[in-house]
Design a protein around this motif. Structure first.
Motif, PDB file in Angstrom:
ATOM      1  N   GLY A 190       0.835  -1.201   0.000  1.00 51.30           N
ATOM      2  CA  GLY A 190       0.000   0.000   0.000  1.00 51.30           C
ATOM      3  C   GLY A 190       0.864   1.242   0.000  1.00 51.30           C
ATOM      4  O   GLY A 190       2.057   1.176   0.302  1.00 51.30           O
ATOM      5  N   ARG A 200       3.374   7.728  19.239  1.00 50.92           N
ATOM      6  CA  ARG A 200       2.045   7.528  18.665  1.00 50.92           C
ATOM      7  C   ARG A 200       1.956   8.123  17.268  1.00 50.92           C
ATOM      8  O   ARG A 200       1.335   7.555  16.376  1.00 50.92           O
ATOM      9  CB  ARG A 200       1.006   8.209  19.551  1.00 50.92           C
ATOM     10  N   ARG A 205       0.736   5.098   6.015  1.00 54.59           N
ATOM     11  CA  ARG A 205       1.769   5.137   4.971  1.00 54.59           C
ATOM     12  C   ARG A 205       2.156   6.584   4.657  1.00 54.59           C
ATOM     13  O   ARG A 205       2.306   6.960   3.497  1.00 54.59           O
ATOM     14  CB  ARG A 205       1.305   4.451   3.687  1.00 54.59           C
ATOM     15  N   LEU A 261       2.773   5.285  10.266  1.00 55.72           N
ATOM     16  CA  LEU A 261       3.010   3.983   9.638  1.00 55.72           C
ATOM     17  C   LEU A 261       1.693   3.414   9.125  1.00 55.72           C
ATOM     18  O   LEU A 261       1.594   2.964   7.981  1.00 55.72           O
ATOM     19  CB  LEU A 261       3.638   3.025  10.656  1.00 55.72           C
ATOM     20  N   GLY A 262       0.665   3.470   9.967  1.00 58.39           N
ATOM     21  CA  GLY A 262      -0.643   2.951   9.583  1.00 58.39           C
ATOM     22  C   GLY A 262      -1.246   3.700   8.406  1.00 58.39           C
ATOM     23  O   GLY A 262      -2.109   3.186   7.714  1.00 58.39           O
TER      24      GLY A 262
END
Lengths: 526, 325
Positions: free
Chosen positions: B34, B278, B287, B284-285
């Motif tokens: 992704g 956080r 991208r 990261l989640g």
């Protein structure tokens, strides 16, 4: 959404919300409402971000022309009245004369024309799809807008709520890239609350719009949206009284029951009528053996939808083995072909296909991607794996994060994944998109499994353009017959999102959009 | 003069390592399936190829990977880390907003861990084999073995939900409107649980390290000689044993100090602490390459910085190290 029995059991400890009943009390002005938004949205501007968290915050700031009651009938919002011609080809909206943007500029028909013809088609695929049915939009005068249709499209009004039909200020967005406009950081709407402050990672604060078009509203002075990333933390925030409301999805389903028993807490199933979420397993019909209808019917026989609702979703929701929720217009469960929970029937179908078990007892292997929305969805995947194992199918479960899921689904790189979709009241909105053959190409679409039925697609398009209600019902009944015969998707249940709130919070669920509406009518008892 | 040469040589190494880290991270974040376009399209409710290719073009993600790398390295060389794709603000601004909270949490945890860990480690070593040693060692082992999120959750349930002594989450009371000293007290009250939780894990490490090191040094010949010379026991401990026994503890502390900046993801999540950890996890989640790479660069720089400081402190404590450099 929730079964009556379950809700009754909860109501024993926590009375059903007074939001559902008429209240004799006089609403009180003032106070602060503490809510939770999770995950933290990228933007508070609903115009460019329509995911749940943005819509939750942004719906207090930006409004649509209409809202929808719990009976799913349109209600006046920025449009104080509207007319639809009998042939369904002309819509006239009369706008509020006293509505103004938060920067003081008046809200006029020019904003409506700009939002419908330029802004929304550019940023939101659902609005774009719906507005292709519109021939032209004209500002008759400063407070009247007329839409001429290319053909009848009776579901049109559904799009004018705050998400599909966000009204945005023309004087700020015209001629700009909507995604790069500096106003997105501090959105300007007409809603009862104005954007005040955002400390990323901590909270978002909205404050009362003193010049709101509706006199004496809103009741609240301010709304805080707390950002609490951990589900346990959200439970604690509610338990310790730091937040007043927990929405469906804020905590795991198995926590709701415990929290509902806390003193001074009420639980309500209201407020999800408009979104009407339906859970299912998407199947990739491009891949054998999923391309064989007998295999899909076998899968449908193999799962116990009652177990899914009762055990995995803690008793909240309603089993559903067809493509529409009960609340949707034209839903006709009597016409559905159903596949009762019956392992033997499933195995017989697989045998009939000639899909015999190998020496290890395995007939087929499938790849499964669970929806990365927390523990409950992982458990649903575990359940599916166990059930399919019982009919000789090995399910390889790969937990993924959201970008991976989107990427793999868009690339057609899956066999099954769990999902839920907001169906909305009229099937011309999201329902149609899920099954249209022209939306089946990999990477383009909402027909994610590649279901290909041109005849059904023609019926879907005809149904959404048919003004005669009886004829429309006939078409949708036929469509539901075909879909439940073909099983392109493994529907499981209508999701039962419950909202927990402190008793002092009154009139939280004023409309069918629940906490996703403006909260102009919500107030705090002393 | 030799000290200066030592520092300059070390600094050069730091720059080289930093370059390597930037390049490596650039490829690392792109290994995850992704990309920002898929996430942004999902958020906008517009998962269609046209929207996604527009997003990729806007951020240069449609160019060949080596071109993207060249552009990125050039920009980073001028300390321009770009803009968060998702939040559309400069990545460094977003980090700067979060850094004070993370530093407050990490440094508090660090100081607590160092002080408690070294003190308890020395105590355990002095009472070796007795009940105090047993009690300290076992407790340390328990906190070392327990996952941080579990300790955090239990602490919240006990001290916030049951006893109601301390706030459960956040940096300060949301909407409290405090200022001055009251605000400082409010933040301090919010700090207690996360700092202690994060610190307890490291306390365990310091206790074990200090205890072992002290026991080892106290059995060496020069300590015996000092005792034979009749030097008083407190002085032996202070000048002979502790000074030598703490060398490995300094190494450990320098490694930990660096990682604390980026390594508090779990604690920050459990306690809703608005810190960099956080932010990194969310980036990261989502991208959010630019933001994630900027956070990696900052945390790597901090780790390198602390290592540099440790090297210098080392060379001061133990002159033989400078000679080897």
């Amino acid at each position: 959404m929730i079964s009556r029995r379950q809700l009754g059991a909860l109501a024993g400890a926590a009375a059903l919300s007074p939001a559902l009943a008429a209240h004799a009390e006089e609403p009180r002005r003032g106070g602060r409402l503490n809510l939770i938004v999770q995950p933290e949205p990228a933007s508070a501007f609903i115009g460019i971000n329509r995911l749940g968290p943005s819509a939750f915050v942004g719906s207090k700031i930006n409004e649509g022309l209409l809202s929808f009651g719990r009976d799913l009938k349109p209600r006046p919002m920025l449009a104080e009245s509207w007319e639809v011609s009998p042939d369904g080809l002309t819509y006239v909206f009369r706008l509020r004369r006293n509505a103004a943007w938060h920067d003081g500029r008046p809200f006029t028909s020019a904003d409506v024309v700009y939002s419908i013809t330029e802004f929304l088609p550019k940023v939101f695929s659902r609005s774009r799809a719906v507005f292709t049915n519109v021939d032209r939009v004209t500002a008759v005068d400063a407070h009247t807008v007329e839409l001429k249709m290319k053909h009848p499209f009776p579901g049109l009004l559904t799009v004018f709520e705050r998400s599909g039909g966000t009204m945005v200020p023309r004087h700020i967005y015209e001629g700009t890239d909507p995604y790069r406009n500096p106003a997105n950081e501090k959105p300007i709407g007409t809603g009862p609350f104005k954007f005040a402050e955002w400390r990323r990672g901590s909270f978002i604060r909205l404050e009362r719009n003193e010049n709101y078009w509706q006199p004496d509203r809103p009741y609240l002075d301010e709304i805080y949206f707390h950002v609490v990333p951990d589900a346990n933390g959200r439970s604690v925030a509610f338990e310790t009284g730091q937040v007043d409301v927990l929405r469906g999805g804020d905590v795991e389903w198995f926590e709701v029951r415990r929290l509902a028993r806390l003193p001074e807490v009420e639980v309500t199933e209201a407020g999800w009528e408009f979104l009407s979420p339906l859970a299912w397993f998407n199947l990739n019909l491009r891949n054998p053996p999923l391309n064989d209808v007998r295999f899909r019917r076998a899968l449908s026989h193999a799962i116990d939808r009652n177990f899914i609702v009762r055990t995995i979703f803690a008793g909240f929701g309603t089993p559903c083995d067809g493509p529409m929720t009960r609340g949707m217009a034209f839903s006709d469960p009597a016409a559905w072909t159903t596949y009762k929970y019956d392992t033997r029937a499933a195995i017989a179908l697989l045998d009939e296909m000639g899909l015999r078990p190998g020496r290890d007892g395995i007939r087929a292997e499938l790849r499964f991607l669970p929806l990365p929305y927390g523990e409950t969805w992982l458990r649903l995947g575990d359940y599916l794996r166990e059930r399919l194992r019982a009919i000789g199918i090995r399910l390889n479960v790969t937990p993924v994060d959201m970008p991976t899921l989107v990427q793999r689904v868009n690339a057609g790189d899956f066999d099954i994944f769990s999902n839920f979709v907001y169906m909305l009241p009229d099937p011309a909105m999201n329902f149609t998109q899920v099954y249209r053959s022209d939306m089946k190409a990999i990477g383009t679409s909402s027909n994610l499994g590649g279901y290909d039925n041109p005849e059904l697609t023609a019926m879907l398009l005809r149904a959404e353009r048919t003004q005669d209600r009886a004829e429309r019902q006939r078409l949708y009944t036929e469509i539901q017959k075909i879909l439940t015969r073909d099983v392109p998707i493994l529907w499981t249940h209508e999701i039962g999102f419950l909202t927990l709130h402190r008793k002092k919070v009154r009139n939280l669920m004023a409309t069918g959009l629940g906490t996703d509406d403006t909260l102009a009518d919500t107030w705090l008892a002393g | 003069m030799r000290q200066l040469e030592f520092v300059v040589a070390r600094l050069l190494k730091v720059v080289l390592v930093m370059f390597g880290i930037v390049v490596l991270n650039f490829f690392l974040v792109r290994l995850a399936p992704g990309d920002p376009a898929t996430v942004l399209a999902g958020e906008a409710g517009a998962v269609d190829p046209q929207f996604m290719s527009e997003v990729r073009a806007r951020y240069g993600l449609d160019r060949p990977i080596h071109e993207q790398l060249a552009i990125y390295v050039r920009r980073v060389a001028t300390l321009d880390f770009g803009e968060s794709y998702r939040i559309q603000r400069p990545a460094m601004d977003l980090i700067a907003e979060r850094l004070p909270a993370t530093l407050l949490l990490s440094l508090s945890a660090f100081v607590f861990a160092m002080a408690a860990g070294v003190a308890l480690g020395v105590l355990a070593a002095r009472r070796v084999g007795r009940w105090q040693d047993m009690a300290i060692s076992v407790t340390a082992l328990v906190f070392f073995a327990m996952p941080l999120f579990w300790v955090g959750l239990m602490a919240i349930l006990l001290f916030s939900v049951q006893l109601g002594w301390l706030p459960a989450y956040g940096l300060e009371t949301v909407g409290g409107g405090f200022s001055g000293l009251r605000r400082a007290f409010d933040i301090a009250a919010h700090l207690v649980l996360p700092a202690t939780t994060l610190g307890l894990f490291y306390v365990a490490i310091y206790v074990r390290m200090t205890r072992a090191s002290v026991l080892e040094v106290s059995r060496l010949d020069f300590v015996r000689t000092a005792r034979a010379k009749g030097i008083r026991e407190p002085r032996i401990w202070r000048r002979h044993i502790l000074k030598n026994a703490l060398l490995p503890v300094i190494t450990l502390a320098s490694l930990q100090a660096g990682s604390l900046v980026g390594g508090a993801v779990v604690t920050e999540t459990v306690f809703a602490w608005p810190g960099v950890g956080r932010l990194a996890f969310e980036a990261l989640g989502q991208r959010d390459y630019n933001l994630l790479l900027a956070i990696f660069a900052v945390t790597s720089a901090v780790v390198l910085l602390f290592n540099l400081v440790a090297d210098i402190v080392y060379s001061l404590v133990d002159p033989r190290i400078e000679a080897r450099a």
